[in-house]
Design a protein around this motif. Structure first.
Motif, short mmCIF file in Angstrom:
data_model
loop_
_atom_site.label_atom_id
_atom_site.label_comp_id
_atom_site.label_asym_id
_atom_site.label_seq_id
_atom_site.Cartn_x
_atom_site.Cartn_y
_atom_site.Cartn_z
N ALA A 429 55.59 79.13 -38.18
CA ALA A 429 56.54 78.38 -37.36
C ALA A 429 57.86 78.17 -38.07
N HIS A 430 57.89 78.38 -39.39
CA HIS A 430 59.12 78.22 -40.18
C HIS A 430 59.61 79.55 -40.71
N VAL A 465 59.86 79.88 -50.55
CA VAL A 465 59.45 78.55 -51.00
C VAL A 465 60.08 77.46 -50.14
N ARG A 466 61.30 77.66 -49.70
CA ARG A 466 61.91 76.68 -48.81
C ARG A 466 61.13 76.58 -47.50
N ALA A 467 60.76 77.72 -46.93
CA ALA A 467 59.96 77.70 -45.70
C ALA A 467 58.59 77.10 -45.94
N ALA A 471 56.78 73.91 -44.13
CA ALA A 471 55.45 74.04 -43.53
C ALA A 471 54.48 73.01 -44.10
N TRP A 472 54.53 72.80 -45.41
CA TRP A 472 53.63 71.85 -46.07
C TRP A 472 53.87 70.44 -45.54
N ALA A 478 53.29 67.22 -36.19
CA ALA A 478 52.83 67.73 -34.90
C ALA A 478 52.03 69.00 -35.07
N PRO A 479 51.17 69.34 -34.07
CA PRO A 479 50.42 70.60 -34.13
C PRO A 479 51.35 71.79 -34.22
#
Length: 491
Positions: A429-430, A465-467, A471-472, A478-479
């Motif tokens: 998603a990222h 790593v930014r993405a 994500a982390w 939210a789902p």
């Protein structure tokens, strides 16, 4: 495409810890989506019947029906009345995905970019082509100059080798598949490391092997040690690797063992010389053929010892390639084995392929003489990549355990929680494609781990790593609704 059917019990194992804060049907659908996208449920696999899965997971059939419907709407399932629900990828035909868009960073592939002088060498190799043109061009064993160059490289590393002990293949994966076809009969046992390279155990399974996993600790086992892999290798998790493998040979009587003794993918660990001797001695006593994948064997950064090729410590078949040193787009690998096995491999090769492309062999033949220069370049690139990734991860994820690997192309990161699959979904998603830890096991284990490559350029690693950080942080929110249609081809 496969016609396999997945039982409800096997599917439950693959799902692992899948429930979250979102509605149950959506959580089930999202975890199934990841299993299809990263290859743990191969395209063409028939999923369990709705009634069977509902019973196994203690859910209502309505919930499972809703999950399957959600997957069909996203193009990930095809359901035919009376035939069940079959995994697929969006778009027809569904056997191969479209390449990720430029908006995505693909961190699922552990392979460096091409050598800077590769194009020049390829142009020079064209000059060598005319003398091969009078022949038919089908070459099932390898052109003489390349087999001689490969044999000379083994000799330079301390393992005397004759050219007729070499078969040139279409990459290392082709070598693994060929050896599996020759050495494995349906129902034979094959020892593998856990975790391990996914395409290797897939090739063994296609050949009909029953897999016997043995736990491998990360290079720096500060977060979990061998016990972290114990769920994938019940009964051997408390032993050191050499004794665990020896015990597996004694108990399982395997026909074959597939091992990565140097900078193992994904853990990054290397076997000690004493362990190599112990493993090969145990295999010889049991009659097990050990196949050692050495595709990353010479990619040392600062390893404290320099072992000989694996077959120098006892009887073993070796696999090599230029995919991790030259470029993955040059599909040339090889098998080093005793002459009788080379003859058996030749006998079974033609139904699958008619030989390795001549021009690519000529390119590699020229490059083998420059391997020391190639390795020096890769060593500095890998050192920079490792140090950069470690620094970025330490800053962004102080709670993670990041082993300090001394070579190879990957690191096996401990997340501290069983959320690897969730993180892989969130990363999509990222704009980041990563392979979840369970992709490297056979029973849904390794949810606490994530494989990350150290061989990417600085800008790509920084973007990844930014993405990953976004994500982390999103896991508590939210789902996740990832972009459909992306497949992590793990290499």
């Amino acid at each position: 495409m496969t016609d396999a059917t997945l039982s409800a019990r096997a599917f439950e194992t693959l799902l692992g810890e899948w429930r979250g804060t979102e509605p149950v049907y959506r959580a089930l659908a999202e975890r199934t989506r990841l299993l299809i996208l990263d290859g743990r449920v191969p395209v063409g696999t028939r999923l369990p019947a709705e009634r069977d899965l509902a019973e196994r997971l203690a859910l209502s059939r309505t919930t499972v029906t809703a999950a399957y419907r959600h997957l069909r709407e996203q193009g990930l399932l095809t359901s035919v009345r009376g035939s069940g629900s079959v995994a697929r990828l969006p778009g027809a035909p569904a056997v191969l995905p479209a390449p990720p868009s430029a908006d995505y960073v693909d961190f699922s592939k552990a392979a460096p970019t091409a050598l800077p002088w590769l194009a020049d060498v390829a142009r020079e190799a064209v000059d060598d082509l005319p003398r091969h043109l009078p022949d038919a061009g089908f070459d099932p064993i390898g052109i003489p100059e390349l087999r001689e160059a490969i044999a000379a490289r083994y000799a330079a590393r301390g393992l005397p080798t004759a050219p007729d002990q070499i078969m040139v293949t279409i990459g290392a994966q082709h070598a693994i598949a060929l050896l599996s076809r020759v050495l494995i009969g349906r129902g034979d046992r094959a020892v593998i490391e856990a975790p391990t390279y996914p395409h290797a155990y897939e090739a063994l399974r296609v050949a009909g092997a029953r897999l016997v996993p043995v736990a491998v600790s990360p290079h720096d086992a500060g977060a979990g040690g061998s016990g972290s892999a114990g769920s994938a290798a019940a009964g051997f998790g408390d032993l050191d690797e050499g004794e665990a493998l020896a015990q597996a040979f004694r108990h399982a009587n395997p026909t074959m063992a597939y091992l990565m003794p140097d900078f193992q993918n994904p853990t990054g660990r290397s076997m000690s010389e004493q362990t190599r001797e112990r493993v090969l001695d145990a295999a010889a006593r049991q009659g097990t053929v050990v196949v050692a994948d050495e595709t990353t064997a010479e990619l040392s950064i600062d390893r404290a010892f320099s072992p000989l090729p694996f077959a120098a410590y006892g009887d073993a078949v070796l696999i090599g390639s230029v995919g991790k040193t030259v470029w993955g787009g040059v599909r040339v690998g090889w098998i080093r084995a005793e002459r009788p096995l080379i003859r058996r491999l030749l006998a079974v090769r033609s139904p699958g392929d008619l030989g390795t492309p001549i021009l690519e062999q000529l390119v590699v033949a020229r490059l083998m003489g420059r391997m020391d220069d190639i390795l020096a370049l890769r060593r500095e690139q890998l050192r920079a990549g490792r140090d950069r990734l470690e620094a970025l991860l330490a800053d962004a994820f102080p709670e993670w355990h990041v082993p300090h690997v001394d070579g190879g192309i990957v690191t096996w990161v401990g997340l501290g929680a069983p959320v690897s699959s969730q993180l892989a979904l969130a990363a999509r998603a990222h704009g980041l494609i990563i392979a979840a830890g369970p992709r490297f096991g056979i029973d849904g284990a390794f949810e606490r781990f994530l494989r990350l490559p150290i061989c990417y350029p600085e800008d790509v690693t920084g973007a990844a790593v930014r993405a990953l950080s976004l994500a982390w942080r999103s896991l508590a929110g939210a789902p996740v609704a990832p972009e459909p249609g992306l497949l992590a081809e793990v290499v």
